[in-house]
Design a protein around this motif. Structure first.
Motif, PDB file in Angstrom:
ATOM      1  N   TRP A 136      53.477  63.855  -8.065  1.00 18.61           N
ATOM      2  CA  TRP A 136      52.948  64.594  -9.708  1.00 18.61           C
ATOM      3  C   TRP A 136      54.469  65.290  -9.587  1.00 18.61           C
TER       4      TRP A 136
ATOM      5  N   SER B  24      45.513  63.057 -13.188  1.00 17.61           N
ATOM      6  CA  SER B  24      46.523  61.904 -13.364  1.00 17.61           C
ATOM      7  C   SER B  24      45.639  60.569 -12.970  1.00 17.61           C
TER       8      SER B  24
ATOM      9  N   THR C  31      42.703  59.452 -14.761  1.00 18.84           N
ATOM     10  CA  THR C  31      43.859  58.773 -16.201  1.00 18.84           C
ATOM     11  C   THR C  31      43.699  57.682 -16.016  1.00 18.84           C
TER      12      THR C  31
ATOM     13  N   LEU D 242      50.574  65.880 -16.270  1.00 12.23           N
ATOM     14  CA  LEU D 242      49.860  64.160 -15.853  1.00 12.23           C
ATOM     15  C   LEU D 242      51.091  63.500 -15.589  1.00 12.23           C
TER      16      LEU D 242
ATOM     17  N   VAL E 251      50.628  59.962 -14.704  1.00 12.64           N
ATOM     18  CA  VAL E 251      50.672  58.975 -15.501  1.00 12.64           C
ATOM     19  C   VAL E 251      51.751  58.019 -15.919  1.00 12.64           C
TER      20      VAL E 251
ATOM     21  N   CYS F  76      38.330  68.757 -14.065  1.00 12.46           N
ATOM     22  CA  CYS F  76      39.602  69.176 -13.377  1.00 12.46           C
ATOM     23  C   CYS F  76      39.249  70.665 -13.213  1.00 12.46           C
TER      24      CYS F  76
ATOM     25  N   ASP G 155      47.479  70.641 -15.857  1.00 14.08           N
ATOM     26  CA  ASP G 155      46.808  68.550 -16.728  1.00 14.08           C
ATOM     27  C   ASP G 155      46.211  69.101 -17.331  1.00 14.08           C
TER      28      ASP G 155
END
Length: 450
Positions: free
Chosen positions: A102, A151, A154, A271, A274, A319, A421
């Motif tokens: 991240w 992330s 997703t 995120l 991602v 989350c 996020d």
């Protein structure tokens, strides 16, 4: 009497003479011993407890339980076993990696084969190597991934829901057989291209990406923005407006197609694992065989979005749960003024507010998925869940950061990621405003869309 005096002297034996002298100036020790001699056993035990501050035995704290109403107990034995398997995998294989990736805005490609081993991609689809499971368990899987890292959740949502879902819902049998088994095992990675640089909420009637039918196939021109997985996906589902009839159509666009180019979007605050891309289509040629035959209007696109919007609500629950659990654990360990901050009233108030919102979210999405499994899910159901859950998630992650003080903004304490996020989850798959209008239209009978 001597036994009672011995008990009280045990408290004084560690006191040196200087301390004892100070105590004698404030307290009549003779009177204290006389009073002790007159106590019965119960009174003496109470006095000892007061003097020692309670038992020397370490206080046993309740376990951290974010499933306060026991919703997971409603799952079948098989689904509970699958949940445990996924939770163990995420705790051991994913959680140790995410902060570093991240921070550096990179994707951990080494986890892809491991994700395949879970066999949960395309969980609700029938055939093509998919499990054919219930929407309820699919939602719980999304939440469990979100609980560790939104992330990675997703990434799975784009692959399993948007990309595979488009082919499963709108594709031909040949396309399903070609792509779905490979995508289910992550041998091929998919992306979903709907949003554009200037078109987000207005996608239903305002797509600027166009498609034109020619003798050689379809020619696509335009741009797509915020497309998750696009920088490394093998295929991207592109939605474009047909210059011939004005309707929205869907295409499977391969990464090697001429005229297809992807640029990574940098500088995100949320995120960050991602890999979002800006896609540019310049006279991109797509053969007729790669057009989704059952995607002939935006209503067909909306079928995919309805299905995945429910998943986003579950992801928001995950989350929020991750932030709550980490914050609660922190307050039980962090000490100020001589005791854990969880012992203070204002901290407990924050924790209860967080748990209240989380429990409401859990019960809402649980029923949402039941409606989906009963084939009763409507757009407004998914939209209400998306609105409520993402809004409440913002509140929960904010309180989680607050009870952790300054440490709440450090990645190592595992709340800062959730705080950031949550902002992305709040906006994607339909903003609060757009989803509110969908629900509003349902309950009033009036469309307030422009």
């Amino acid at each position: 009497m001597l036994d009672k005096i011995r008990n009280i002297l045990k408290l004084l034996k560690s006191v040196d003479f200087e301390q004892l002298n100070k105590i004698s100036k404030k307290v009549d020790l003779g009177a204290v011993l006389n009073a002790v001699s007159k106590m019965d056993e119960k009174q003496l035990q109470m006095a000892m407890k007061m003097l020692t501050g309670g038992s020397n035995k370490k206080k046993e704290l309740p376990p951290i339980n974010a499933d306060f109403y026991g919703m997971e107990n409603k799952l079948s034995t098989e689904d509970q076993a699958l949940l445990l398997k996924i939770r163990t995998f995420l705790e051991t294989e994913i959680k140790p990696l995410v902060n570093n990736y991240w921070l550096h805005d990179e994707f951990p490609f080494e986890i892809i084969p491991k994700l395949a081993s879970l066999n949960v991609c395309g969980y609700t689809f029938e055939g093509y190597g998919c499990a054919g499971g219930k929407s309820l368990m699919d939602g719980i899987i999304a939440a469990e991934f979100g609980r560790i890292d939104p992330s990675i959740a997703t990434f799975l949502g784009v692959q399993s829901g948007l990309a595979m879902g488009s082919i499963y819902t709108c594709g031909s049998e040949e396309q399903k057989n070609e792509w779905l088994p490979q995508m289910q095992q992550f041998k091929k990675i998919g992306a979903f291209g709907l949003t554009e640089p200037e078109v987000g909420s207005g996608a239903a009637g305002g797509l600027t990406t166009t498609c034109r039918h020619t003798a050689d196939g379809w020619v696509l021109n335009g741009q797509k923005k915020w497309i998750g997985n696009a920088t490394f996906s093998d295929i991207t589902i592109i939605w474009a407006r047909d210059l011939g009839d004005g309707e929205v159509k869907g295409f499977i666009v391969k990464k090697e197609n001429p005229g297809f180019n992807v640029e990574k979007i940098k500088g995100k605050m949320a995120l960050r694992i991602v890999q979002n891309g800006l896609i540019t289509l310049t006279n991109c040629i797509v053969p007729e065989s790669d057009r989704l035959p059952h995607a002939n209007s935006f209503k067909d696109t909306a079928k995919v979005l309805q299905m995945t919007r429910a998943g986003v609500a579950w992801m928001a629950v995950g989350c929020a749960r991750g932030a709550y659990e980490n914050a609660l654990e922190y307050t039980l360990k962090r000490k100020q003024f001589g005791k854990p901050i969880a012992a203070f009233q204002l901290i407990q108030n924050h924790l209860v507010e967080m748990l209240s919102n989380l429990t409401a979210m859990q019960t809402l999405v649980f029923r949402l998925s039941e409606l989906q499994d009963e084939d009763k899910l409507r757009d407004e159901h998914a939209s209400l869940a998306k609105v409520f859950c993402t809004l409440r998630t913002r509140d929960i992650v904010s309180r989680a950061r607050e009870v952790m003080g300054g440490n709440g903004i450090l990645l190592e304490y595992n709340v800062a990621r959730f705080l950031a996020d949550a902002e992305a989850i709040y906006s994607y798959e339909g903003t609060k405003e757009i989803n509110s209008l969908i629900v509003g239209r349902s309950i009033t009978g009036f469309s307030a869309f422009v």
